[in-house]
Scaffold this active site. Structure first.
Site, PDB file in Angstrom:
ATOM      1  N   LYS A  85       0.857  -1.189   0.000  1.00  0.00           N
ATOM      2  CA  LYS A  85       0.000   0.000   0.000  1.00  0.00           C
ATOM      3  C   LYS A  85       0.894   1.240   0.000  1.00  0.00           C
ATOM      4  CE  LYS A  85      -4.310   1.134   2.359  1.00  0.00           C
ATOM      5  NZ  LYS A  85      -5.021   0.979   3.629  1.00  0.00           N
TER       6      LYS A  85
HETATM    7  O1  G3P Z   1      -7.566   2.171   5.289  1.00  0.00           O
HETATM    8  C1  G3P Z   1      -7.858   3.324   4.600  1.00  0.00           C
HETATM    9  C2  G3P Z   1      -9.187   3.951   4.937  1.00  0.00           C
HETATM   10  O2  G3P Z   1     -10.216   3.035   4.743  1.00  0.00           O
HETATM   11  C3  G3P Z   1      -9.226   4.626   6.279  1.00  0.00           C
HETATM   12  O3  G3P Z   1     -10.514   5.076   6.582  1.00  0.00           O
HETATM   13  O4  G3P Z   1     -12.040   5.687   8.414  1.00  0.00           O
HETATM   14  O5  G3P Z   1      -9.615   6.292   8.601  1.00  0.00           O
HETATM   15  O6  G3P Z   1     -11.114   7.475   6.996  1.00  0.00           O
HETATM   16  P1  G3P Z   1     -10.826   6.205   7.707  1.00  0.00           P
END
Ligand code: G3P
Length: 224
Positions: A85
């Site tokens: 990633k």
């Molecule tokens: O892993 C990446 C993403 O899904 C993170 O989401 O909830 O931290 O905005 P969030």
């Protein structure tokens, strides 16, 4: 649309794996830190890999291409089918290109615009993660952005798989599926919420109560 779980929590991943409707895991440094700031990252990633047996995205923390590639090598030495990633920054695109040249799958993360998504795909990303919740947080309608990305994919024939990320609720899942995202990566709590409905619960309670009543009547009828 496939579902991945967006977490580094072992119990949650184990539960999803048991239920069988989730085909991968995405992690990031924040999710790892949330579970345990002292976590041995390699150990935790290998534990997750053993549990899920499917897609597993592991994020690099370097911000220069050389550092990202070094980290990718390290992650791949832990398990060779890792998806690396990479953040959506210019140095990240160069790392994606190099990894793609070596047939190593990449997931470009922190994508918020169609132009970022196209750059990631052009660099050779295997997956492009478009963040929904964080866009809505700044009053940018995430469904419009994702729809545009999916329309561009359709028009241009890009191969990179689109992951809807930063999912906060079931409506995001529905929007992502309608837009045509290939995958949604979803926090455990939202995944579990998406499975339930009060009418499912009351309906099941009623079926079980009626079954019990039937059994009792039958026992009475045969004199037991
Ligand atoms: O892993 C990446 C993403 O899904 C993170 O989401 O909830 O931290 O905005 P969030």
């Amino acid at each position: 649309m496939e579902l991945y779980v967006d977490t580094a929590n072992i119990e949650h991943i184990r539960h999803c794996a048991e239920l069988g409707f989730v085909s991968g895991v995405t992690t990031n440094p924040s999710l790892l830190a949330q579970e345990d700031p002292n976590v041995d990252i390699k150990q935790r990633i290998l534990e997750i890999h053993k549990l899920i047996g499917g897609h597993l995205s592991v994020e690099v923390i370097s911000t220069d291409t050389k550092g990202m590639l070094k980290e990718a090598d390290e992650i791949l030495s832990w398990f060779p089918d890792a998806t690396i990633k990479i953040p959506m920054i210019p140095a990240g695109l160069a790392a994606v290109k190099e990894l793609n040249n070596n047939d190593i799958p990449t997931n470009v993360t922190l994508v918020f615009t169609p132009t970022q998504a196209m750059a990631a795909a052009n660099a050779g990303a295997t997956y492009v993660s478009v963040f929904m919740g964080r866009l809505d947080d700044i009053s940018t309608p995430s469904n419009e952005v994702l729809n545009t990305v999916c329309d561009i994919w359709e028009t241009q024939g890009y191969d990179a798989l689109i992951i809807a990320a930063s999912i906060r609720h079931s409506q995001h899942l529905i929007d992502a599926a309608l837009a045509g995202a290939d995958i949604a990566t979803v926090p455990y709590k939202v995944l579990m919420q998406s499975l339930g409905h009060p009418l499912t619960e009351t309906g099941l309670k009623q079926f079980l109560a009626d079954y019990d009543r039937m059994q009792t009547e039958r026992m009475k009828a045969i004199g037991v």
